[in-house]
Design an enzyme around this catalytic site. Structure first.
Site, PDB file in Angstrom:
ATOM      1  N   HIS A 118       0.811  -1.228   0.000  1.00  0.00           N
ATOM      2  CA  HIS A 118       0.000   0.000   0.000  1.00  0.00           C
ATOM      3  C   HIS A 118       0.843   1.277   0.000  1.00  0.00           C
ATOM      4  O   HIS A 118       0.291   2.380  -0.051  1.00  0.00           O
ATOM      5  CB  HIS A 118      -0.932   0.013   1.219  1.00  0.00           C
ATOM      6  CG  HIS A 118      -1.973  -1.048   1.175  1.00  0.00           C
ATOM      7  ND1 HIS A 118      -2.945  -1.109   0.203  1.00  0.00           N
ATOM      8  CD2 HIS A 118      -2.184  -2.126   1.983  1.00  0.00           C
ATOM      9  CE1 HIS A 118      -3.720  -2.167   0.408  1.00  0.00           C
ATOM     10  NE2 HIS A 118      -3.274  -2.801   1.470  1.00  0.00           N
ATOM     11  N   HIS A 168      -4.347   6.525  -1.059  1.00  0.00           N
ATOM     12  CA  HIS A 168      -4.894   6.542   0.307  1.00  0.00           C
ATOM     13  C   HIS A 168      -3.807   6.784   1.355  1.00  0.00           C
ATOM     14  O   HIS A 168      -4.117   7.038   2.514  1.00  0.00           O
ATOM     15  CB  HIS A 168      -5.558   5.182   0.574  1.00  0.00           C
ATOM     16  CG  HIS A 168      -6.895   5.268   1.258  1.00  0.00           C
ATOM     17  ND1 HIS A 168      -7.622   6.440   1.405  1.00  0.00           N
ATOM     18  CD2 HIS A 168      -7.661   4.298   1.845  1.00  0.00           C
ATOM     19  CE1 HIS A 168      -8.750   6.182   2.039  1.00  0.00           C
ATOM     20  NE2 HIS A 168      -8.802   4.903   2.329  1.00  0.00           N
ATOM     21  N   TYR A 182      -5.568  -0.979   9.849  1.00  0.00           N
ATOM     22  CA  TYR A 182      -5.962  -0.476   8.531  1.00  0.00           C
ATOM     23  C   TYR A 182      -6.742   0.817   8.718  1.00  0.00           C
ATOM     24  O   TYR A 182      -7.157   1.172   9.819  1.00  0.00           O
ATOM     25  CB  TYR A 182      -6.717  -1.555   7.742  1.00  0.00           C
ATOM     26  CG  TYR A 182      -5.744  -2.530   7.137  1.00  0.00           C
ATOM     27  CD1 TYR A 182      -5.172  -2.287   5.894  1.00  0.00           C
ATOM     28  CD2 TYR A 182      -5.308  -3.633   7.856  1.00  0.00           C
ATOM     29  CE1 TYR A 182      -4.226  -3.138   5.353  1.00  0.00           C
ATOM     30  CE2 TYR A 182      -4.358  -4.496   7.323  1.00  0.00           C
ATOM     31  CZ  TYR A 182      -3.827  -4.247   6.078  1.00  0.00           C
ATOM     32  OH  TYR A 182      -2.871  -5.079   5.555  1.00  0.00           O
ATOM     33  N   ASP A 240      -5.909  11.896   2.886  1.00  0.00           N
ATOM     34  CA  ASP A 240      -6.172  12.063   1.455  1.00  0.00           C
ATOM     35  C   ASP A 240      -7.611  12.550   1.300  1.00  0.00           C
ATOM     36  O   ASP A 240      -8.478  12.194   2.091  1.00  0.00           O
ATOM     37  CB  ASP A 240      -5.987  10.724   0.724  1.00  0.00           C
ATOM     38  CG  ASP A 240      -6.858   9.622   1.315  1.00  0.00           C
ATOM     39  OD1 ASP A 240      -6.694   9.317   2.518  1.00  0.00           O
ATOM     40  OD2 ASP A 240      -7.728   9.079   0.602  1.00  0.00           O
TER      41      ASP A 240
END
Length: 198
Positions: free
Chosen positions: A15, A20, A66, A93
């Site tokens: 990620h 994000h 998360y 974001d």
């Protein structure tokens, strides 16, 4: 004075470059500027870096939960260090701002952002500061008549090269107004930041 700056993102190398994770990019850049390093702190469900700003302790946090469980980390660190919500800046974001645009505000809604929803639940108030880094919306990239990319797919993908440069510029603009913001001159910080980006 702000005592905690939280960068939002998802953990793991897969990620690292997702849209994000713009909040992580911001606090990584700030840690470098402050010459401090992130260390994993299990009791705070994340990675924490500690620096000094104007003689005061400043904590940087990257939750290792998360995104939709970000509040666990924020709540735990705030309770332990007795940090009030008004002394917290969350860097996130923002789909509703174009890449290159950054906005700062106190309180307000979550705009459907799951990280903000969870933080609000753990702090029991929406009254904390947010620095919103524009990543654009998938509908902006969609040809007329075509079906836009799913938002979840969009935020979990790497920005286009031109967008990446714009996001990096907005991070730099955010870092430039931090000295005003951290000493409590929030209005001047907002004016300066908002005048840098359309």
């Amino acid at each position: 004075m702000t005592k905690l700056i939280v960068g939002l993102g998802n953990p793991g190398d897969e990620h690292k470059e997702d849209r994000h994770n713009a909040g992580f990019w911001f606090v990584d850049a700030l840690a470098k500027q402050l010459n401090t390093r992130f260390e994993t702190e299990k009791r705070f469900h994340g990675k924490v870096a500690k620096g000094k700003w104007g003689g005061e302790d400043l904590f940087l946090l990257k939750p290792s939960t998360y995104m939709n469980l970000s509040g666990q980390a924020v709540g735990a660190l705030c309770r332990f260090h007795k940090i009030t919500p008004q002394d917290v800046l969350v860097v996130q974001d923002e789909l509703d701002l174009k890449p290159g645009t950054a906005r700062i505000k106190l309180g307000g809604g979550t705009g459907g952002h799951n990280g903000l929803k969870d933080i609000q639940a753990h702090l029991s108030t929406p009254e904390y500061w947010r620095l919103r880094l524009g990543i654009g919306h998938p509908r902006d990239l969609t040809a007329e008549g075509a079906r836009p990319m799913d938002v979840a797919d969009y935020v979990l993908r790497r920005p286009l090269q031109a967008e990446q440069k714009q996001i990096e510029a907005s991070i730099e603009n955010g870092l430039q107004i931090l000295s005003l913001f951290l000493k409590g001159d929030t209005q001047a910080a907002m004016l300066e930041l908002h005048s840098k980006t359309n």
